[in-house]
Design an enzyme around this catalytic site. Structure first.
Site, PDB file in Angstrom:
ATOM      1  N   ARG A  15       0.814  -1.227   0.000  1.00 40.01           N
ATOM      2  CA  ARG A  15       0.000   0.000   0.000  1.00 40.01           C
ATOM      3  C   ARG A  15       0.846   1.274   0.000  1.00 40.01           C
ATOM      4  O   ARG A  15       0.316   2.362  -0.202  1.00 40.01           O
ATOM      5  CB  ARG A  15      -0.950  -0.015   1.200  1.00 40.01           C
ATOM      6  CG  ARG A  15      -2.163  -0.925   0.980  1.00 40.01           C
ATOM      7  CD  ARG A  15      -3.014  -1.025   2.232  1.00 40.01           C
ATOM      8  NE  ARG A  15      -2.424  -1.937   3.218  1.00 40.01           N
ATOM      9  CZ  ARG A  15      -2.950  -2.162   4.417  1.00 40.01           C
ATOM     10  NH1 ARG A  15      -4.051  -1.514   4.788  1.00 40.01           N
ATOM     11  NH2 ARG A  15      -2.384  -3.018   5.243  1.00 40.01           N
ATOM     12  N   ASN A 166      -4.973  -5.115  20.503  1.00 41.99           N
ATOM     13  CA  ASN A 166      -3.607  -5.623  20.494  1.00 41.99           C
ATOM     14  C   ASN A 166      -2.712  -4.718  19.654  1.00 41.99           C
ATOM     15  O   ASN A 166      -3.063  -4.339  18.541  1.00 41.99           O
ATOM     16  CB  ASN A 166      -3.619  -7.036  19.906  1.00 41.99           C
ATOM     17  CG  ASN A 166      -2.224  -7.579  19.706  1.00 41.99           C
ATOM     18  OD1 ASN A 166      -1.359  -7.420  20.568  1.00 41.99           O
ATOM     19  ND2 ASN A 166      -2.005  -8.218  18.566  1.00 41.99           N
TER      20      ASN A 166
END
Length: 455
Positions: A15, A166
């Protein structure tokens, strides 16, 4: 316990839309992974391990200045698989797992996490977010103990509502990690070996999963595209700006400063908007920096004023100087106290004595100027003969007239004067006048040509 730090840096970063490995994209002037490595070194880790994959040779070359153990993840099979590649190189102490694309993590945060680790405890860095989309969720039991981490794609509707997330950063003993990694399975939506699955294994063994949180969410934000990289760049610069202002530096607009290295400032330093500081820069007491200056690897002495749009590179200014606007001081420039460098002046490998002035539109390279020398507008030192560089020497109190060309090697004596428009190719003695120009010819009856009729 000794400390091993494992940094995951194997991802391609599609990306980013770049041929450069993602972790080598720069934040504040250096690759993201170098920020992580520098923070890890502050923890006094005994060994640093970097797991490479995509662009492995580029990453190795970029990090050649560090003492590192490299591990290769030839196939991208998830974070658990990546950490497993470094397993054989670990000692028997604590292991901290970091990410090369999470550049803003602080030493204090990691130290607090490592303090949780023992034979009966592991540490997990979590973060509470208003919008947890995309993050793995921290699952706790009725006693508020962490029992698992569920990835977004594998989470149920109730688990998706959890806001404690997380970060991927965790610490444990090498023995714990060695027991859990071989048990990982790729039976999940991604078909990968999740490092987060060790949490459930720890809970099943009765190991306490102790959590810590960063002071601010930006510490644990990762970079997947250039938009995110730009956002973290501004967060990093805001952090630096806050530190500078707390030290007493006056920033005219804290949102418009870029520090790409180390900036040290004395008392009462003022910095206008749009300034960039690269490498190791020191500003003495009372220094004022005008708008849109670039200063790199330089020391600027007390009381100096740098006017706007000046570029200063590998230069030492003794103090109480005045530079710019639109000045360019190139590497090797050394300015004594009270030197004045004016607009559109360029210097390179030049030493100027106390009180000397180059006020306008001049180039002075490979030159040694004494005290109180005045260099007129349009002066150049012709220091390059097409093959070698040569030095120009100018003595104390010399006056160099405008539009002078000093053809090096050449010396101008103390107290000497050079007439404007001269080309000086021979030494000028102390106190002498040096002048070299064609005789002026005036024609009083001269008629200016007129345009012919084209019809």
């Amino acid at each position: 316990m000794i400390l091993d730090v494992v940094i995951l840096a194997a991802g391609q970063g599609t990306r980013m839309r770049s041929t450069l490995p993602k972790v080598l994209h720069r934040l504040a002037g250096k690759p993201m992974v170098c920020h992580v490595l520098d923070t890890a070194r502050e923890l006094e880790a005994q060994r640093l391990h970097v797991v490479v994959g995509h662009g492995a040779e580029q990453v190795r070359e970029a990090l050649s200045g560090y003492s590192l153990n490299f591990a290769l993840q030839a196939e991208q099979k998830g974070t658990g698989h990546a950490v497993a590649q470094a397993l054989d190189g670990l000692g028997d102490g604590k292991v901290l797992i970091l990410y090369g694309d999470v550049p803003l993590i602080r030493r204090e945060t990691l130290a607090a996490l490592l303090a949780q680790v023992s034979e009966t405890r592991m540490g997990l860095l979590s973060v509470t977010l208003d919008d947890p989309t995309g993050y793995g969720r921290i699952v706790r039991d009725a006693n508020n103990e962490v029992v698992a981490i569920v990835e977004q794609k594998d989470a149920s509707a109730s688990e998706l509502a959890i806001r404690e997330c997380n970060t991927g950063i965790m610490a444990m003993t090498a023995a714990q990690l060695g027991r859990w990694l071989p048990q990982l399975s790729a039976d999940n939506a991604q078909g990968e070996y999740y490092l987060t699955d060790v949490i459930a294994m720890a809970a099943a063994e009765g190991i306490t999963i102790a959590t810590a949180q960063p002071a601010e969410p930006q510490e644990v934000e990762g970079v997947n595209n250039r938009l995110q990289l730009a956002r973290l760049e501004r967060a990093y610069q805001a952090r630096i700006a806050d530190e500078l202002m707390l030290q007493g530096v006056a920033l005219y607009d804290p949102s418009r400063i870029d520090v790409r290295g180390r900036l040290r400032c004395g008392h009462d330093v003022e910095i206008d908007v749009g300034c960039v500081f690269e490498g190791d820069v020191e500003l003495g007491e009372g220094v004022r920096i005008g708008a849109h200056c670039v200063i790199r690897d330089s020391r600027i002495g007390a009381g100096t004023v740098i006017e706007p749009h000046s570029v200063i590179d590998t230069t030492v200014v003794a103090g109480h100087g005045h530079i710019g606007p639109f000045a360019r001081l190139r590497p090797g420039t050394r300015l004594a106290a009270g030197v004045k460098i004016g607009n559109f002046v360029e210097t390179k490998n030049a030493e100027l004595g106390e009180g000397s002035k180059i006020n306008h539109l001049s180039y002075v390279g490979d030159a040694r100027l004494g005290r109180d020398v005045n260099v007129g507008a349009g002066t150049i030192t012709c220091n390059y003969d097409g093959a070698n560089k040569h030095v120009t020497e100018i003595g104390d109190g010399a006056f160099i007239g405008s539009n002078t060309a000093l053809v090096a090697p050449v010396s101008v004596g103390s107290g000497a004067t050079i007439g404007a428009g001269s080309t000086i190719s021979r030494d000028v003695p102390d106190g002498a006048l040096g002048v070299s120009r064609a005789r002026q010819l005036n024609k009083p009856d001269w008629v200016r040509p007129t345009r012919k009729n084209r019809d």
